[in-house]
Design a protein around this motif. Structure first.
Motif, mmCIF file in Angstrom:
data_model
loop_
_atom_site.group_PDB
_atom_site.id
_atom_site.type_symbol
_atom_site.label_atom_id
_atom_site.label_comp_id
_atom_site.label_asym_id
_atom_site.label_seq_id
_atom_site.Cartn_x
_atom_site.Cartn_y
_atom_site.Cartn_z
ATOM 1 N N GLY A 1 44.173 28.946 51.882
ATOM 2 C CA GLY A 1 44.269 30.196 52.612
ATOM 3 C C GLY A 1 43.736 31.385 51.829
ATOM 4 N N LEU A 2 43.716 32.534 52.506
ATOM 5 C CA LEU A 2 43.153 33.739 51.924
ATOM 6 C C LEU A 2 43.997 34.291 50.781
ATOM 7 N N PHE A 3 45.312 33.967 50.774
ATOM 8 C CA PHE A 3 46.179 34.517 49.731
ATOM 9 C C PHE A 3 46.819 33.416 48.877
ATOM 10 N N GLY A 4 46.225 32.240 48.897
ATOM 11 C CA GLY A 4 46.763 31.137 48.113
ATOM 12 C C GLY A 4 45.870 30.783 46.938
ATOM 13 N N ASP A 5 46.272 29.816 46.190
ATOM 14 C CA ASP A 5 45.529 29.276 45.068
ATOM 15 C C ASP A 5 44.275 28.579 45.622
ATOM 16 N N ALA A 6 43.124 28.801 45.085
ATOM 17 C CA ALA A 6 42.784 29.655 43.935
ATOM 18 C C ALA A 6 42.440 31.070 44.407
ATOM 19 N N TYR A 7 42.799 32.076 43.557
ATOM 20 C CA TYR A 7 42.435 33.451 43.886
ATOM 21 C C TYR A 7 42.289 34.233 42.586
ATOM 22 N N GLN A 8 41.618 35.386 42.677
ATOM 23 C CA GLN A 8 41.604 36.340 41.585
ATOM 24 C C GLN A 8 41.476 37.744 42.143
ATOM 25 N N ALA A 9 42.183 38.674 41.477
ATOM 26 C CA ALA A 9 42.093 40.093 41.794
ATOM 27 C C ALA A 9 41.739 40.819 40.507
ATOM 28 N N THR A 10 40.632 41.566 40.527
ATOM 29 C CA THR A 10 40.137 42.215 39.315
ATOM 30 C C THR A 10 39.855 43.681 39.573
ATOM 31 N N ALA A 11 40.230 44.509 38.610
ATOM 32 C CA ALA A 11 39.882 45.935 38.618
ATOM 33 C C ALA A 11 39.045 46.215 37.378
ATOM 34 N N GLU A 12 38.018 47.059 37.547
ATOM 35 C CA GLU A 12 37.125 47.373 36.431
ATOM 36 C C GLU A 12 36.794 48.864 36.444
#
Length: 516
Positions: free
Chosen positions: A350-361
């Motif tokens: 799913g869209l909010f399941g494993d695998a995921y990453q959230a990055t801020a730069e």
């Protein structure tokens, strides 16, 4: 150029006024003069006061005012300057003259001939005679360009879409001893990308990529390199060629599908097939497997590009330059299994399941006097989960072109991972670090070429192994033509898998890239 002493009403020669012109607007001839100049697009003006560098005290002010306000045949550069002291060629002069002739013809055709003075007409007639050869040449070029443009428009692939492509063919091999059951021989790899770049408004982009290759197993796999969470960069498989090990093998795969558009000062991207390396952790000297380093480690920070398989993930990203300053803020969210509706034993999808990453730069990159950004510093934070491993990481990405043909660059990452077991460790909690540093030499021996050398350690953790794996890579990218590049590349892997018992691995690659 012969001096002409024919005077305008303001007491200034028409020759002097037109000779100072930049490229004229609204004529076919202007396209030629624009092509001769690096300042490409002219800006129409209706008053001489709109030209920021023209003052009433300038010797040609009256003539410029007359040409702008009476005939409308002068244009400024994109920054609203006139640059009257800039040198001009006879062809540029002829382009400006032709623009004024066209304007005056329009005035006469409109029945307003009384607005054109006899003195101006006489001057223009003599100028037309003086520059007859140049005007004929320019008109001939315009006719040829119009014919070529008509042909291209009739035969073009699409009115909204441009097709581009890239083909990589490489020969590589390795030697060493890691205790793996097999060793590698010399073998060949290939990858072909076809990009369809579509714009509907001129500022947006729908990017579609099809990708195919013949490599399904790379050198680290053959050497039994230890790996971290499946599908991520974390681990010791960092010396594999980024363009091998394709999941689809010899079958074309949808490798990118996203839509980019502007919202105020921000660039926004959304799509079902996106990649982190397009949006965060970019670097001018270590970020492109077709141009610089071939290995995954020197292309991206393994703790910040987590969802890194061929088909990337579904998600969104933004790139916001803050108030047109030196600071830019970026954000990214990717779901590696966003298209998977049901959970599996490996992940919950799913869209909010494993695998995921959230990055801020956050990037700091000031411009110099030339409008270039020789220095850039980026600070990153990433939270994600890959193969049931939770990851939190911070990082730094820096580049600095400190001389015309030399630059330095580097990345550093630190964080925590939680999973049992991971990388053969008996503990659930690890605090890995990773770093790399390199030097690049743009235009070495030939314009467009680049050499680079980098060293780094992909996974520093004293709970894993009795040593730290160290990667060293060198390359020289040489352009044979504007569409063909050849790159010899060598790698040395010391203490593979963080083990001093493993001997040094050598990997040699000869890569040829065709772009079209």
């Amino acid at each position: 150029m012969k001096k002409l002493s024919l005077q305008l009403a303001g007491g200034i020669t028409l020759l002097g006024a037109i000779a100072a012109m930049p490229a004229m607007a609204e004529t076919n001839v202007s396209k030629i003069s624009q092509a001769m100049s690096s300042d490409a697009v002219a800006q129409n003006v209706t008053s001489v006061s709109q030209l920021s560098d023209v003052r009433p005290t300038d010797w040609a002010f009256t003539a410029l005012q007359s040409l702008v306000e009476r005939y409308g045949c002068i244009a400024g550069y994109p920054d609203r300057t006139f640059r009257g002291n800039q040198a001009t060629s006879r062809y540029e002069f002829a382009a400006g003259l032709n623009a004024c002739l066209d304007k005056i013809n329009e005035i006469i055709s409109a029945g307003l001939a009384d607005k054109v003075s006899k003195e101006d007409l006489a001057t223009l007639q003599k100028l037309q005679e003086e520059f007859a050869a140049e005007l004929a040449t320019l008109r001939g070029r315009v006719d040829a360009l119009d014919a070529k443009t008509a042909k291209l428009e009739a035969q073009q692939f699409s009115t909204t879409t441009k097709l581009s492509g890239e083909a990589i063919m490489s020969v590589q091999g390795g030697s060493g001893n890691t205790g793996a059951p097999t060793s590698t021989n010399v073998f060949v790899s290939s990858r072909v990308r076809l990009d369809l770049n579509t714009s509907f408004t001129g500022s947006d982009l729908l990017k579609t990529r099809l990708e195919v290759g013949n490599g399904t197993v790379n050198i680290p796999t053959a050497f039994g390199a230890g790996s971290g969470p499946a599908g991520s960069n974390i681990g010791f498989q960092t010396y594999g060629q980024d363009y091998t090990g394709l999941a689809g093998g010899s079958t074309f795969t949808l490798a990118k599908l996203r839509y980019d558009f502007n919202i105020a000062d921000a660039r926004v991207s959304v799509g079902p097939v996106m990649h982190a390396y397009d949006h965060i952790d970019t670097n001018s000297y270590a970020n492109n497997e077709a141009v610089d380093f071939v290995s995954t480690f020197f292309i991206n920070n393994p703790l910040h590009v987590l969802v890194n398989n061929q088909t990337g993930g579904a998600g969104a990203a933004f790139d916001w330059n803050i108030s047109k300053s030196a600071f830019t803020l970026r954000g990214l969210y990717l779901a590696g299994n966003g298209a998977q509706p049901a959970a599996t034993a490996a992940n919950n999808g799913g869209l909010f399941g494993d695998a995921y990453q959230a990055t801020a730069e956050l990037e700091f990159a000031p411009k110099n006097d030339k409008g270039e950004k020789p220095f850039a510093l980026k600070l990153l934070y990433t939270n994600g989960s890959v193969a049931n491993t939770d990851i939190n990481a911070g990082g730094v990405n820096v580049e600095w072109k400190f001389a015309k043909g030399a630059a330095l660059f580097g990345r550093y990452g630190f964080g925590s991972t939680k999973r049992t077991p991971i990388l053969g460790a008996a503990t659930a909690d690890l605090s890995p670090q990773t770093w790399m540093f390199g030097l690049a030499f743009p235009d070495l021996f030939k314009e467009g070429a680049m050499a680079g050398i980098a060293v780094g350690q992909p996974f520093i953790e004293n709970k894993v192994g009795n040593a730290t794996q160290t990667n060293l890579e060198l390359f020289y990218n040489f352009p044979v033509t504007s569409n063909i590049r050849i790159t010899p590349d060598v790698q040395f892997i010391f203490n593979p898998n963080n083990s001093s018992a493993n001997s040094t691995i050598f990997v040699g690659t000869l890569r040829t890239v065709f772009s079209f």
